[in-house]
Design a protein around this motif. Structure first.
Motif, PDB file in Angstrom:
ATOM      1  N   GLY A   1     -41.915   6.552   7.087  1.00 58.88           N
ATOM      2  CA  GLY A   1     -42.616   5.319   7.419  1.00 58.88           C
ATOM      3  C   GLY A   1     -43.906   5.146   6.646  1.00 58.88           C
ATOM      4  O   GLY A   1     -44.208   4.050   6.170  1.00 58.88           O
ATOM      5  N   ASN A   2     -44.679   6.220   6.514  1.00 62.71           N
ATOM      6  CA  ASN A   2     -45.930   6.125   5.770  1.00 62.71           C
ATOM      7  C   ASN A   2     -45.677   5.852   4.287  1.00 62.71           C
ATOM      8  O   ASN A   2     -46.495   5.209   3.619  1.00 62.71           O
ATOM      9  N   ASP A   3     -44.552   6.354   3.774  1.00 63.75           N
ATOM     10  CA  ASP A   3     -44.191   6.058   2.382  1.00 63.75           C
ATOM     11  C   ASP A   3     -43.867   4.581   2.217  1.00 63.75           C
ATOM     12  O   ASP A   3     -44.309   3.940   1.248  1.00 63.75           O
ATOM     13  N   ILE A   4     -43.097   4.025   3.160  1.00 60.70           N
ATOM     14  CA  ILE A   4     -42.684   2.625   3.073  1.00 60.70           C
ATOM     15  C   ILE A   4     -43.900   1.702   3.153  1.00 60.70           C
ATOM     16  O   ILE A   4     -43.924   0.631   2.523  1.00 60.70           O
ATOM     17  N   LEU A   5     -44.924   2.089   3.903  1.00 59.73           N
ATOM     18  CA  LEU A   5     -46.116   1.254   4.041  1.00 59.73           C
ATOM     19  C   LEU A   5     -46.919   1.162   2.753  1.00 59.73           C
ATOM     20  O   LEU A   5     -47.712   0.238   2.588  1.00 59.73           O
ATOM     21  N   ARG A   6     -46.735   2.081   1.846  1.00 67.78           N
ATOM     22  CA  ARG A   6     -47.543   2.114   0.627  1.00 67.78           C
ATOM     23  C   ARG A   6     -47.063   1.063  -0.371  1.00 67.78           C
ATOM     24  O   ARG A   6     -45.859   0.891  -0.581  1.00 67.78           O
ATOM     25  N   PRO A   7     -48.004   0.357  -1.020  1.00 62.27           N
ATOM     26  CA  PRO A   7     -47.617  -0.659  -1.994  1.00 62.27           C
ATOM     27  C   PRO A   7     -46.791  -0.046  -3.130  1.00 62.27           C
ATOM     28  O   PRO A   7     -47.076   1.046  -3.611  1.00 62.27           O
ATOM     29  N   GLY A   8     -45.759  -0.753  -3.525  1.00 60.17           N
ATOM     30  CA  GLY A   8     -44.936  -0.307  -4.648  1.00 60.17           C
ATOM     31  C   GLY A   8     -43.885   0.716  -4.301  1.00 60.17           C
ATOM     32  O   GLY A   8     -43.115   1.145  -5.179  1.00 60.17           O
ATOM     33  N   SER A   9     -43.803   1.129  -3.044  1.00 59.14           N
ATOM     34  CA  SER A   9     -42.800   2.123  -2.679  1.00 59.14           C
ATOM     35  C   SER A   9     -41.403   1.507  -2.736  1.00 59.14           C
ATOM     36  O   SER A   9     -41.211   0.312  -2.491  1.00 59.14           O
ATOM     37  N   ASP A  10     -40.421   2.321  -3.052  1.00 59.95           N
ATOM     38  CA  ASP A  10     -39.033   1.888  -3.194  1.00 59.95           C
ATOM     39  C   ASP A  10     -38.211   2.504  -2.071  1.00 59.95           C
ATOM     40  O   ASP A  10     -38.025   3.730  -2.030  1.00 59.95           O
ATOM     41  N   PRO A  11     -37.717   1.718  -1.117  1.00 64.49           N
ATOM     42  CA  PRO A  11     -36.961   2.302   0.003  1.00 64.49           C
ATOM     43  C   PRO A  11     -35.702   3.031  -0.443  1.00 64.49           C
ATOM     44  O   PRO A  11     -35.272   3.977   0.227  1.00 64.49           O
ATOM     45  N   ASP A  12     -35.105   2.634  -1.558  1.00 62.00           N
ATOM     46  CA  ASP A  12     -33.927   3.345  -2.062  1.00 62.00           C
ATOM     47  C   ASP A  12     -34.298   4.767  -2.476  1.00 62.00           C
ATOM     48  O   ASP A  12     -33.602   5.731  -2.140  1.00 62.00           O
ATOM     49  N   GLU A  13     -35.426   4.890  -3.176  1.00 64.72           N
ATOM     50  CA  GLU A  13     -35.857   6.207  -3.650  1.00 64.72           C
ATOM     51  C   GLU A  13     -36.330   7.080  -2.493  1.00 64.72           C
ATOM     52  O   GLU A  13     -36.031   8.285  -2.441  1.00 64.72           O
ATOM     53  N   VAL A  14     -37.044   6.476  -1.535  1.00 68.01           N
ATOM     54  CA  VAL A  14     -37.493   7.235  -0.361  1.00 68.01           C
ATOM     55  C   VAL A  14     -36.289   7.758   0.415  1.00 68.01           C
ATOM     56  O   VAL A  14     -36.280   8.899   0.891  1.00 68.01           O
ATOM     57  N   ALA A  15     -35.256   6.941   0.516  1.00 68.51           N
ATOM     58  CA  ALA A  15     -34.051   7.348   1.256  1.00 68.51           C
ATOM     59  C   ALA A  15     -33.359   8.543   0.591  1.00 68.51           C
ATOM     60  O   ALA A  15     -32.807   9.412   1.283  1.00 68.51           O
ATOM     61  N   GLU A  16     -33.378   8.613  -0.721  1.00 73.39           N
ATOM     62  CA  GLU A  16     -32.772   9.755  -1.404  1.00 73.39           C
ATOM     63  C   GLU A  16     -33.486  11.046  -1.011  1.00 73.39           C
ATOM     64  O   GLU A  16     -32.844  12.079  -0.762  1.00 73.39           O
ATOM     65  N   ARG A  17     -34.807  10.995  -0.949  1.00 73.27           N
ATOM     66  CA  ARG A  17     -35.563  12.182  -0.559  1.00 73.27           C
ATOM     67  C   ARG A  17     -35.356  12.501   0.926  1.00 73.27           C
ATOM     68  O   ARG A  17     -35.329  13.660   1.319  1.00 73.27           O
ATOM     69  N   PHE A  18     -35.205  11.461   1.732  1.00 71.34           N
ATOM     70  CA  PHE A  18     -34.927  11.662   3.157  1.00 71.34           C
ATOM     71  C   PHE A  18     -33.613  12.405   3.338  1.00 71.34           C
ATOM     72  O   PHE A  18     -33.516  13.350   4.136  1.00 71.34           O
ATOM     73  N   GLU A  19     -32.579  12.013   2.579  1.00 72.91           N
ATOM     74  CA  GLU A  19     -31.279  12.671   2.733  1.00 72.91           C
ATOM     75  C   GLU A  19     -31.340  14.122   2.273  1.00 72.91           C
ATOM     76  O   GLU A  19     -30.678  14.991   2.860  1.00 72.91           O
ATOM     77  N   SER A  20     -32.121  14.410   1.251  1.00 75.88           N
ATOM     78  CA  SER A  20     -32.259  15.810   0.815  1.00 75.88           C
ATOM     79  C   SER A  20     -32.801  16.678   1.940  1.00 75.88           C
ATOM     80  O   SER A  20     -32.344  17.811   2.150  1.00 75.88           O
ATOM     81  N   ALA A  21     -33.763  16.139   2.682  1.00 72.97           N
ATOM     82  CA  ALA A  21     -34.314  16.880   3.820  1.00 72.97           C
ATOM     83  C   ALA A  21     -33.282  17.010   4.938  1.00 72.97           C
ATOM     84  O   ALA A  21     -33.168  18.070   5.573  1.00 72.97           O
ATOM     85  N   VAL A  22     -32.516  15.945   5.185  1.00 74.53           N
ATOM     86  CA  VAL A  22     -31.488  15.994   6.222  1.00 74.53           C
ATOM     87  C   VAL A  22     -30.452  17.081   5.913  1.00 74.53           C
ATOM     88  O   VAL A  22     -30.011  17.813   6.809  1.00 74.53           O
ATOM     89  N   LEU A  23     -30.070  17.206   4.662  1.00 70.66           N
ATOM     90  CA  LEU A  23     -29.098  18.225   4.273  1.00 70.66           C
ATOM     91  C   LEU A  23     -29.598  19.622   4.627  1.00 70.66           C
ATOM     92  O   LEU A  23     -28.828  20.475   5.084  1.00 70.66           O
ATOM     93  N   GLN A  24     -30.886  19.855   4.420  1.00 68.71           N
ATOM     94  CA  GLN A  24     -31.463  21.151   4.782  1.00 68.71           C
ATOM     95  C   GLN A  24     -31.448  21.355   6.298  1.00 68.71           C
ATOM     96  O   GLN A  24     -31.144  22.451   6.792  1.00 68.71           O
ATOM     97  N   LEU A  25     -31.774  20.309   7.032  1.00 67.79           N
ATOM     98  CA  LEU A  25     -31.816  20.428   8.484  1.00 67.79           C
ATOM     99  C   LEU A  25     -30.441  20.686   9.068  1.00 67.79           C
ATOM    100  O   LEU A  25     -30.294  21.461  10.021  1.00 67.79           O
ATOM    101  N   ARG A  26     -29.432  20.062   8.509  1.00 69.79           N
ATOM    102  CA  ARG A  26     -28.079  20.227   9.042  1.00 69.79           C
ATOM    103  C   ARG A  26     -27.587  21.662   8.897  1.00 69.79           C
ATOM    104  O   ARG A  26     -26.700  22.097   9.627  1.00 69.79           O
ATOM    105  N   GLU A  27     -28.170  22.409   7.960  1.00 66.39           N
ATOM    106  CA  GLU A  27     -27.760  23.801   7.780  1.00 66.39           C
ATOM    107  C   GLU A  27     -28.277  24.710   8.884  1.00 66.39           C
ATOM    108  O   GLU A  27     -27.722  25.789   9.110  1.00 66.39           O
ATOM    109  N   SER A  28     -29.348  24.280   9.571  1.00 69.52           N
ATOM    110  CA  SER A  28     -30.026  25.191  10.499  1.00 69.52           C
ATOM    111  C   SER A  28     -30.119  24.688  11.926  1.00 69.52           C
ATOM    112  O   SER A  28     -30.489  25.463  12.819  1.00 69.52           O
ATOM    113  N   ALA A  29     -29.830  23.416  12.172  1.00 72.28           N
ATOM    114  CA  ALA A  29     -29.975  22.843  13.510  1.00 72.28           C
ATOM    115  C   ALA A  29     -28.623  22.404  14.049  1.00 72.28           C
ATOM    116  O   ALA A  29     -27.760  21.934  13.297  1.00 72.28           O
TER     117      ALA A  29
END
Length: 260
Positions: A90-118
């Motif tokens: 959310g804080n990334d999306i609030l920043r001027p010039g942020s790209d929700p497509d690019e933020v989502a790619e980084r979000f999924e990378s984190a989700v992949l890590q979480l799915r391995e351990s939770a």
């Protein structure tokens, strides 16, 4: 939505994120902020009266997605909880010039890590900001990001708490005076939505109507908006210009998995 008849009985829960999950503007009995994640943890703990439930909240106000991924996500591998809630970007999306497509790619990378351990990962969409001054112009970016988060959840077997659909938070009473963070009642409604998304039976309805109250007049609204801008908006912009964060020098309030 999960079947409420299915048994979801986690013994451990870790909350990750920023000020939303830290619980800003919802003071708890110990003087620290509580928030929806603490309230959800309480609901889960009540289901285990034997005291066998443990909870950690690693969220820190002002954190960007990459900071959460670097500081908080690796802790999940160490703790290996039954449930993780991951609300970030959310804080990334609030920043001027942020790209929700690019933020989502980084979000999924984190989700992949979480799915391995939770065992279960719950993600939250962003709120619909159509009634929020200043933030309403970001509604399109938030909607795009939400679409990505739903797709990420589908691909990776995550549960979704759909905050965009939570109409009760369109009432001003769901928000604190800064208009950026929820009020105690707003946090309670999000906690109920999250519990229901996990398939837990809840006695209260997160969409329950608010008690009637008169709407402010246009003159009263203008005075409120001016007071809000002076007290909250201008300092917020100033911090952005100086490269400061409200989370500088702030640590997680509950960094270890402990009985609740």
């Amino acid at each position: 939505m999960p079947d409420p008849l299915e048994t979801f009985d986690p013994t451990s829960y870790v909350a990750l994120g920023d000020s939303f999950t830290e619980g800003l503007n919802d003071p708890g009995p110990d003087g620290r902020y509580a928030g929806w994640a603490d309230r959800l943890a309480g609901m889960l703990a009540d289901r285990r009266p034997d005291g066998g439930f443990r909870y950690a909240n690693l969220a820190v106000r002002g954190r960007l997605l990459d900071q959460i991924a670097a500081e908080q996500v690796p802790e999940v591998r160490r703790i290996a909880p039954d449930l993780v809630t991951f609300c970030a970007g959310g804080n990334d999306i609030l920043r001027p010039g942020s790209d929700p497509d690019e933020v989502a790619e980084r979000f999924e990378s984190a989700v992949l890590q979480l799915r391995e351990s939770a065992g279960t990962v719950l993600v939250c969409t962003g709120f619909d900001t159509r009634t929020v001054p200043v933030l309403r112009h970001l509604r399109g970016k938030i909607a795009t990001y939400n679409g990505h988060m739903r797709a990420i959840a589908d691909r990776n077997g995550c549960t979704v708490a759909d905050l965009w659909s939570l109409r009760s938070v369109h009432d001003r009473r769901a928000w604190s005076e800064d208009r950026l963070h929820l009020s105690p009642e707003g946090h309670q409604r999000v906690a109920l939505l999250a519990a229901r998304s996990l398939g837990l039976p809840v006695e209260q309805d997160p969409e329950a109507p608010w008690p009637h109250r008169p709407e402010p007049t246009p003159a009263e609204q203008r005075r409120e908006n001016l007071a809000w801008a002076r007290t909250y908006l201008i300092p917020w912009v100033g911090r952005r210009l100086r490269g400061e964060s409200s989370g500088d020098h702030v640590e997680a309030k509950r960094p270890e998995l402990l009985p609740l």
